[in-house]
Design an enzyme around this catalytic site. Structure first.
Site, short mmCIF file in Angstrom:
data_model
loop_
_atom_site.label_atom_id
_atom_site.label_comp_id
_atom_site.label_asym_id
_atom_site.label_seq_id
_atom_site.Cartn_x
_atom_site.Cartn_y
_atom_site.Cartn_z
NE ARG A 178 -2.38 0.89 3.64
CZ ARG A 178 -3.11 1.26 4.69
NH1 ARG A 178 -4.42 1.20 4.61
NH2 ARG A 178 -2.53 1.64 5.80
CB THR A 210 -1.86 7.21 -3.15
OG1 THR A 210 -1.27 5.89 -3.24
CG2 THR A 210 -0.94 8.20 -3.84
CG ASP A 243 2.77 -2.42 9.15
OD1 ASP A 243 2.96 -3.61 8.82
OD2 ASP A 243 2.85 -1.50 8.33
CG ASP A 290 6.44 -2.93 9.83
OD1 ASP A 290 7.10 -3.42 8.89
OD2 ASP A 290 6.13 -1.72 9.88
C1 PRP Z 1 -1.11 -4.26 4.70
C2 PRP Z 1 -2.00 -5.46 4.90
C3 PRP Z 1 -2.88 -5.43 3.69
C4 PRP Z 1 -3.03 -3.95 3.44
C5 PRP Z 1 -4.38 -3.53 3.96
O1 PRP Z 1 -0.09 -4.55 3.83
O2 PRP Z 1 -1.30 -6.66 5.06
O3 PRP Z 1 -2.31 -6.06 2.56
O4 PRP Z 1 -2.01 -3.29 4.19
O5 PRP Z 1 -4.63 -2.22 3.65
P1 PRP Z 1 -5.75 -1.78 2.62
O6 PRP Z 1 -6.98 -2.59 2.92
O7 PRP Z 1 -5.94 -0.32 2.95
O8 PRP Z 1 -5.24 -1.99 1.24
P2 PRP Z 1 1.09 -3.51 3.51
O9 PRP Z 1 0.73 -2.67 2.33
O10 PRP Z 1 1.44 -2.76 4.76
O11 PRP Z 1 2.26 -4.43 3.04
P3 PRP Z 1 3.07 -5.56 3.85
O12 PRP Z 1 2.12 -6.71 4.10
O13 PRP Z 1 4.16 -5.90 2.93
O14 PRP Z 1 3.55 -4.94 5.14
N1 URA Z 2 -2.22 -2.49 7.21
C1 URA Z 2 -1.85 -2.92 8.45
O1 URA Z 2 -0.90 -3.72 8.57
N2 URA Z 2 -2.53 -2.47 9.49
C2 URA Z 2 -3.56 -1.60 9.39
O2 URA Z 2 -4.16 -1.23 10.42
C3 URA Z 2 -3.93 -1.17 8.11
C4 URA Z 2 -3.24 -1.63 7.03
#
Ligand code: PRP
Ligand code: URA
Length: 207
Positions: free
Chosen positions: A103, A107, A198, A201
């Site tokens: 994400r 944006t 997160d 993380d």
């Molecule tokens: C997080 C999570 C989802 C997304 C959710 O991933 O694991 O994939 O955000 O957010 P949304 O519903 O607003 O799209 P992230 O983009 O942080 O990537 P990561 O799993 O690599 O940390």
């Molecule tokens: N992605 C995450 O990992 N946590 C949130 O709360 C939203 C998006």
């Protein structure tokens, strides 16, 4: 809003541990793995069975096994990876496809960077991602799967925001959403409130 909250007491207990800031990566991963397994049991109640003859030590009778046709689990990278093992503990034959999306922090729009899927387009597909926030990532992943020809898709997450459920409902009314918790809202950074922070993380110990 169309969403099924899988709120078994064991799941609620484990999710509470995951939400706690003090919980470290090892415990966070273990809880996620266990919840994914418990949820898999709940969300696969409608899988089709076929009758098979079985010979017990006592007599012959009719048994049941999962009907032919494969099951595919598709984690959205990275955080979705934390749910794959839980699914495969119950369905060891499940194949695994991967969709890489992150994400964009400014944006909040999903950016695709990887896609590798098994070839069976008739597979029952379970998309896994712990967080359904704005819904952008899950909706984009499902769109991609449909473009590749997959039809039977369900979404399994851990914590969902109402905003994300609405987006997926609107863009993919045919896709059932299962979540362990439906939280209150999103904050100004697109994080789920109260949420668990997160997920990626916390699973991988980054940041
Ligand atoms: C997080 C999570 C989802 C997304 C959710 O991933 O694991 O994939 O955000 O957010 P949304 O519903 O607003 O799209 P992230 O983009 O942080 O990537 P990561 O799993 O690599 O940390
Ligand atoms: N992605 C995450 O990992 N946590 C949130 O709360 C939203 C998006």
């Amino acid at each position: 809003m169309k969403v099924k909250v899988v709120d078994h007491p064991l799941i609620r207990h484990k999710l509470t541990i995951m939400r706690e800031t003090e919980t470290g990566s090892k415990d966070f991963r273990e809880m996620l793995d266990e919840i994914a397994m418990l949820m898999t049991y709940e969300i696969t109640r409608d899988l089709k069975l076929e009758e098979v003859p079985v010979t017990t030590p006592v007599t012959k009778c009719t048994g049941y096994r999962l009907a032919a046709g494969s099951i595919t689990v598709v984690p959205i990278l990275r955080a979705g990876l934390g749910m794959v093992n839980g699914v495969q503990k119950l369905i060891p034959t499940a194949k695994v496809g991967h969709i890489g999306l992150y994400r964009d922090p400014k944006t909040l729009m999903p950016v695709e960077y990887y896609c590798k899927l098994p070839s069976d387009l008739n597979a029952e597909t379970i998309v896994v991602d712990p967080m359904l926030a704005t819904g952008g990532s899950s909706a984009a992943a499902i769109t991609l799967l449909k473009q590749k020809g997959l039809k039977k898709i369900r979404l399994m997450c851990l914590v969902a925001a109402p905003e994300g459920v609405e987006v997926v409902n609107k863009e993919h009314p045919d896709v059932e959403i299962f979540t362990a918790a439906l939280d209150e809202s999103l904050n100004e950074h697109g994080y789920i409130v109260p949420g668990l922070g997160d997920a990626g993380d916390r699973i991988f110990g980054t940041k």
